[in-house]
Design an enzyme around this catalytic site. Structure first.
Site, PDB file in Angstrom:
ATOM      1  CG  HIS A 121      -2.213  -0.846   0.801  1.00 56.34           C
ATOM      2  ND1 HIS A 121      -2.374  -2.152   1.200  1.00 56.34           N
ATOM      3  CD2 HIS A 121      -3.260  -0.569  -0.002  1.00 56.34           C
ATOM      4  CE1 HIS A 121      -3.494  -2.632   0.674  1.00 56.34           C
ATOM      5  NE2 HIS A 121      -4.051  -1.696  -0.049  1.00 56.34           N
ATOM      6  CG  HIS A 179       6.695 -11.363   6.609  1.00 58.59           C
ATOM      7  ND1 HIS A 179       6.090 -10.532   7.517  1.00 58.59           N
ATOM      8  CD2 HIS A 179       8.024 -11.141   6.719  1.00 58.59           C
ATOM      9  CE1 HIS A 179       7.018  -9.832   8.153  1.00 58.59           C
ATOM     10  NE2 HIS A 179       8.200 -10.180   7.688  1.00 58.59           N
ATOM     11  CD  GLU A 210       7.036  -9.783  11.435  1.00 59.81           C
ATOM     12  OE1 GLU A 210       6.348  -8.800  11.125  1.00 59.81           O
ATOM     13  OE2 GLU A 210       8.259  -9.848  11.244  1.00 59.81           O
ATOM     14  CG  HIS A 242      11.410 -13.605   8.061  1.00 59.92           C
ATOM     15  ND1 HIS A 242      11.384 -13.368   9.422  1.00 59.92           N
ATOM     16  CD2 HIS A 242      11.057 -12.429   7.481  1.00 59.92           C
ATOM     17  CE1 HIS A 242      11.034 -12.114   9.647  1.00 59.92           C
ATOM     18  NE2 HIS A 242      10.833 -11.515   8.484  1.00 59.92           N
TER      19      HIS A 242
HETATM   20 CO    CO Z   1      10.015  -9.612   8.373  1.00 62.87          CO
END
Ligand code: CO
Length: 295
Positions: A121, A179, A210, A242
């Site tokens: 965004h 993610h 997350e 990650h």
């Molecule tokens: Co991250």
């Protein structure tokens, strides 16, 4: 004989004149357009993860052979870290400014994000502003990120299942690491994607670092399926920090460690979705849609 030569010369001259008048006319009808593409990824500081972005680069150049293609990383942290190593990568704003100064008139931006979350965004917002500047681009278009419709989810799920190692048996599980986001409504795409996988194969699950579902939400589901082995795969463009640490790393809080502590055997696949041609095709289809809007 002499008149013949003279007449041929005259004809050639008339021909040249006609051609130049024609080209003047076409230029007069339409202002010159100069199109470019910006591939905008989060970026990565992990050298081995770079190959996913290189793969996307080569497929994009094959798909748009005549078009100027530039790269930009949306993460300032990643850009600063790379700059210290002497590798300067533009932000999307810098890449767009350069193209504007160089006289490009139309730009399509492909976000190499997985969901239309916060980073998408922000990028969308700023690219649109570039389209409003006086004396700047005639038109800009922003493509959608990877998972932007049910059809995208089905196509990506099929592509991912195609790349699960061939030795995996049906009673073994696959857990994909997305993610995720605690703060953005697009986080809901991960449970939706989990559902798409579940309908194709009840032993394939999606979790997030997350967002929701977390690995703890998946443990009871894995237990219910009575699986013994889990294949771990990133659901991110690159197998970066990650994937290497939170998914497959040796620390006690990595998914691999948590699953092993719960009695599962684990095998990690350190490949980003950008390394799978069929997944990249979904991104490139989105780019094609945005690019054809430019006129
Ligand atoms: Co991250």
């Amino acid at each position: 004989m002499k008149t013949m030569k003279w007449m041929v010369g005259l004809l050639v001259l008339v021909g040249i004149l006609a051609l130049s008048i024609h080209s003047f006319a076409t230029h007069g009808d339409r202002p010159a357009t100069n199109k470019a593409i910006v591939l905008a990824a989060f970026g990565t500081t992990v050298p081995e993860a770079q190959k996913a972005l290189d793969h996307i680069d080569s497929l994009a150049k094959q798909a748009f052979p005549q078009v100027e293609i530039r790269w930009a990383y949306t993460s300032k942290i990643v850009r600063n870290k790379l700059a210290k190593q002497g590798k300067v990568i533009d932000s999307p704003e810098t890449a767009l400014s350069r193209l504007m100064d160089e006289g490009y008139t139309h730009v399509a931006v492909l976000p190499l994000h997985t969901i239309p979350g916060a980073e998408f965004h922000e990028l969308y917002h700023n690219v649109r502003l570039f389209g409003q500047m006086a004396g700047g681009f005639q038109q800009v278009a922003v493509a959608l990120p990877l998972l932007s419709s049910h059809q995208d989810m089905v196509q990506v799920a099929k592509a991912m299942l195609h790349h699960v190692p061939a030795q995996r048996t049906a009673d073994e599980a696959v857990v994909l690491m997305g993610h995720g986001s605690e703060h953005h409504p697009s986080d809901a795409i991960y449970p939706a994607m989990n559902q798409v996988f579940q309908e194709m194969d009840p032993n394939v699950f999606v979790g997030t670092v997350e967002g929701y579902p977390a690995i703890d939400d998946l443990l009871p589901k894995l237990r219910a399926r009575e699986v013994k082995k889990v294949y771990l795969m990133p659901l991110m463009a690159v197998a970066g920090d990650h994937a290497r640490n939170d998914m497959a790393g040796p620390d006690a809080d990595s998914w691999k460690s948590i699953l092993e502590k719960n009695g599962y055997t684990c095998e990690s696949i350190l490949q980003g979705t950008g390394e799978y041609p069929r997944v990249v095709q979904v991104w490139l289809d989105h780019l094609h849609t945005a690019y054809t809007q430019l006129q």
